[in-house]
Enzyme design. Structure first.
Site, PDB file in Angstrom:
ATOM      1  NE  ARG A 115       6.264  10.124  -2.236  1.00  0.00           N
ATOM      2  CZ  ARG A 115       5.598  11.143  -1.677  1.00  0.00           C
ATOM      3  NH1 ARG A 115       4.764  10.944  -0.664  1.00  0.00           N
ATOM      4  NH2 ARG A 115       5.732  12.363  -2.145  1.00  0.00           N
ATOM      5  CB  SER A 144      11.398  11.319  -8.278  1.00  0.00           C
ATOM      6  OG  SER A 144      10.794  12.500  -8.688  1.00  0.00           O
ATOM      7  CD  GLU A 201      10.920   8.987  -3.718  1.00  0.00           C
ATOM      8  OE1 GLU A 201      10.621   9.438  -2.614  1.00  0.00           O
ATOM      9  OE2 GLU A 201      10.482   9.447  -4.788  1.00  0.00           O
TER      10      GLU A 201
HETATM   11  C1  LIG Z   1       5.835  10.040 -14.765  1.00  0.00           C
HETATM   12  C2  LIG Z   1       5.697   9.567 -13.349  1.00  0.00           C
HETATM   13  C3  LIG Z   1       5.470  10.487 -12.344  1.00  0.00           C
HETATM   14  C4  LIG Z   1       5.353  10.060 -11.003  1.00  0.00           C
HETATM   15  N1  LIG Z   1       5.110  10.986 -10.043  1.00  0.00           N
HETATM   16  C5  LIG Z   1       4.974  10.580  -8.752  1.00  0.00           C
HETATM   17  C6  LIG Z   1       4.689  11.535  -7.722  1.00  0.00           C
HETATM   18  O1  LIG Z   1       4.544  12.719  -7.956  1.00  0.00           O
HETATM   19  N2  LIG Z   1       4.556  11.065  -6.454  1.00  0.00           N
HETATM   20  C7  LIG Z   1       4.680   9.741  -6.147  1.00  0.00           C
HETATM   21  O2  LIG Z   1       4.534   9.387  -4.965  1.00  0.00           O
HETATM   22  N3  LIG Z   1       4.954   8.834  -7.104  1.00  0.00           N
HETATM   23  C8  LIG Z   1       5.085   9.207  -8.393  1.00  0.00           C
HETATM   24  N4  LIG Z   1       5.351   8.291  -9.364  1.00  0.00           N
HETATM   25  C9  LIG Z   1       5.576   6.874  -8.997  1.00  0.00           C
HETATM   26  C10 LIG Z   1       4.303   5.999  -9.027  1.00  0.00           C
HETATM   27  O3  LIG Z   1       3.363   6.453  -9.970  1.00  0.00           O
HETATM   28  C11 LIG Z   1       3.660   5.920  -7.659  1.00  0.00           C
HETATM   29  O4  LIG Z   1       4.564   5.365  -6.752  1.00  0.00           O
HETATM   30  C12 LIG Z   1       2.349   5.104  -7.617  1.00  0.00           C
HETATM   31  O5  LIG Z   1       1.846   5.128  -6.303  1.00  0.00           O
HETATM   32  C13 LIG Z   1       2.522   3.641  -8.028  1.00  0.00           C
HETATM   33  O6  LIG Z   1       1.224   3.119  -8.271  1.00  0.00           O
HETATM   34  P1  LIG Z   1       1.016   1.829  -9.170  1.00  0.00           P
HETATM   35  O7  LIG Z   1      -0.446   1.530  -9.146  1.00  0.00           O
HETATM   36  O8  LIG Z   1       1.617   1.987 -10.510  1.00  0.00           O
HETATM   37  O9  LIG Z   1       1.783   0.743  -8.333  1.00  0.00           O
HETATM   38  P2  LIG Z   1       2.830  -0.345  -8.867  1.00  0.00           P
HETATM   39  O10 LIG Z   1       4.032   0.340  -9.388  1.00  0.00           O
HETATM   40  O11 LIG Z   1       2.123  -1.286  -9.757  1.00  0.00           O
HETATM   41  O12 LIG Z   1       3.188  -1.075  -7.497  1.00  0.00           O
HETATM   42  C14 LIG Z   1       3.937  -0.398  -6.508  1.00  0.00           C
HETATM   43  C15 LIG Z   1       3.905  -1.238  -5.222  1.00  0.00           C
HETATM   44  O13 LIG Z   1       2.566  -1.249  -4.721  1.00  0.00           O
HETATM   45  C16 LIG Z   1       2.114  -2.586  -4.579  1.00  0.00           C
HETATM   46  N5  LIG Z   1       0.679  -2.567  -4.882  1.00  0.00           N
HETATM   47  C17 LIG Z   1       0.064  -2.072  -5.973  1.00  0.00           C
HETATM   48  N6  LIG Z   1      -1.264  -2.204  -5.843  1.00  0.00           N
HETATM   49  C18 LIG Z   1      -1.478  -2.811  -4.654  1.00  0.00           C
HETATM   50  C19 LIG Z   1      -2.630  -3.231  -3.950  1.00  0.00           C
HETATM   51  N7  LIG Z   1      -3.850  -3.047  -4.428  1.00  0.00           N
HETATM   52  N8  LIG Z   1      -2.464  -3.829  -2.740  1.00  0.00           N
HETATM   53  C20 LIG Z   1      -1.229  -4.018  -2.211  1.00  0.00           C
HETATM   54  N9  LIG Z   1      -0.105  -3.659  -2.839  1.00  0.00           N
HETATM   55  C21 LIG Z   1      -0.228  -3.046  -4.046  1.00  0.00           C
HETATM   56  C22 LIG Z   1       2.916  -3.406  -5.577  1.00  0.00           C
HETATM   57  O14 LIG Z   1       2.974  -4.772  -5.205  1.00  0.00           O
HETATM   58  C23 LIG Z   1       4.270  -2.706  -5.451  1.00  0.00           C
HETATM   59  O15 LIG Z   1       4.942  -3.198  -4.324  1.00  0.00           O
HETATM   60  C24 LIG Z   1       5.471   8.687 -10.699  1.00  0.00           C
HETATM   61  C25 LIG Z   1       5.687   7.759 -11.736  1.00  0.00           C
HETATM   62  C26 LIG Z   1       5.803   8.185 -13.041  1.00  0.00           C
HETATM   63  C27 LIG Z   1       6.008   7.178 -14.133  1.00  0.00           C
END
Ligand SMILES: Cc1cc2nc3c(=O)[nH]c(=O)nc-3n(C[C@H](O)[C@H](O)[C@H](O)COP(=O)(O)OP(=O)(O)OC[C@H]3O[C@@H](n4cnc5c(N)ncnc54)[C@H](O)[C@@H]3O)c2cc1C
Length: 298
Positions: free
Chosen positions: A171, A221, A291
């Site tokens: 992660r 999670s 996380e």
């Molecule tokens: C129902 C549910 C299930 C989930 N299941 C999982 C799972 O199975 N596995 C898992 O790993 N995670 C899971 N997640 C958590 C989440 O979806 C992941 O961590 C995902 O990678 C976050 O992506 P995001 O685009 O929403 O990033 P955000 O939440 O918008 O940002 C997360 C971080 O990434 C940075 N960021 C975003 N885009 C960029 C970019 N282009 N360049 C640089 N930095 C950037 C942001 O600044 C921040 O620091 C889950 C979440 C939910 C709600």
């Protein structure tokens, strides 16, 4: 800040004084002074340069699915990447911009008989967010399929990094440490049997629907699993399923999920996370690692 933002051309979609609860899957967070959508990678680079030159605070977000913004005003710019959504398919190679939905890409590639993104079919983030934090599930993660990542570095240079230069670990990637912004990602997938790939995705979707409280706002999670253990089991064994602080509740379906059950504030969620962490520490002597990312709390 206002006069700097006023210099931006019409290609940018700019919203002011928006509630961040509309932009996070937990549905919490205070007002952001500005939310800006660049229309292309070039426009994103231009925007970030301008903000850096003027010392304006900013945060790039994907789908806000791993974030807990406090209820305080975010006195800066939230950069949303939804318009960076171009994708190019060349045989088993996929080049995709950072704002592209991971779930959409997983389904599209599955329908093309390409295997590798099945793990992402239930992760509600954007490709940039998944790459930034090396998101994963079912023993796979982004590091398995990424070939190259094009980023904007701290000095505003656009640089392309190979997989081995990304510092991928559980992660995490080098992006957080180096403050890289992910612009686009080149993935290498494998040819597979379309029906089998779709069946696997379907099977996992059903598992998630049965095991996770997807009917409520959450950020997935909460805690990483300690070596050889499950955080959810530790929390459940403490009798904390259903425990609430304000509108935030430890899910009765899956104890490693905190849900926004009843108009929770970010502070309710934070307090509940800290409470669970403290109880696990007292009972088992284990320091659970959260996380999810807290933003704008200092
Ligand atoms: C129902 C549910 C299930 C989930 N299941 C999982 C799972 O199975 N596995 C898992 O790993 N995670 C899971 N997640 C958590 C989440 O979806 C992941 O961590 C995902 O990678 C976050 O992506 P995001 O685009 O929403 O990033 P955000 O939440 O918008 O940002 C997360 C971080 O990434 C940075 N960021 C975003 N885009 C960029 C970019 N282009 N360049 C640089 N930095 C950037 C942001 O600044 C921040 O620091 C889950 C979440 C939910 C709600």
């Amino acid at each position: 800040m206002n006069n700097v933002i006023a210099k931006l051309d019409d290609s940018y979609k700019i919203l002011d004084n928006e509630l961040l609860s509309k932009y996070t899957t937990y549905k919490v967070g205070g007002v952001a002074k500005y939310i800006i959508y660049p229309s292309s990678i070039e426009k994103l680079v231009e925007l970030v340069k301008l903000l850096r030159e003027n010392n304006i605070k900013f945060k790039v977000i994907g789908n806000g699915s791993n974030l807990i913004f406090s209820s305080k005003e975010y006195d800066g710019v939230i950069i949303k990447l939804n318009e960076l959504n171009k994708v190019i398919y060349e045989d088993n190679i996929v080049t995709v911009e950072a704002g592209y939905s991971a779930i959409k890409l997983a389904i599209e590639t599955a329908n093309m008989g390409l295997s590798g993104l099945e793990f992402a079919s239930g992760i509600p983030g954007a490709i940039g967010g998944l790459t930034y934090m090396n998101a994963g599930a079912y023993l796979s993660d982004m590091s398995r399929i990424v070939d190259e990542v094009t980023v904007l570095d701290k000095d505003n240079n656009v640089v392309t990094l190979k997989n081995e230069d990304m510092g991928f670990a559980y992660r995490r990637s080098i992006c957080s440490e180096k403050e890289y912004i992910v612009l686009k990602v080149k993935l290498i997938l494998e040819h597979g049997n379309k029906d089998e790939i779709l069946a696997l995705i379907d099977n996992r979707r059903n598992r998630r629907l049965n095991e996770q409280p997807l009917e409520y706002p959450s950020a997935g999670s909460v805690f990483r699993n300690p070596e050889g253990l499950y955080s959810g089991k530790l929390i459940e064994d403490l009798g904390l399923k259903g425990y609430s602080i304000g509108g935030a509740t430890v899910s009765t379906k899956h104890a490693n999920f905190i849900i926004n059950e009843n108009n929770a504030t970010a502070e309710d969620i934070r307090e509940l996370i800290l409470y669970v962490k403290q109880r696990v520490k007292e009972e088992y002597g284990i320091d659970l690692i959260c996380e999810q990312e807290f933003v704008n709390w200092e």
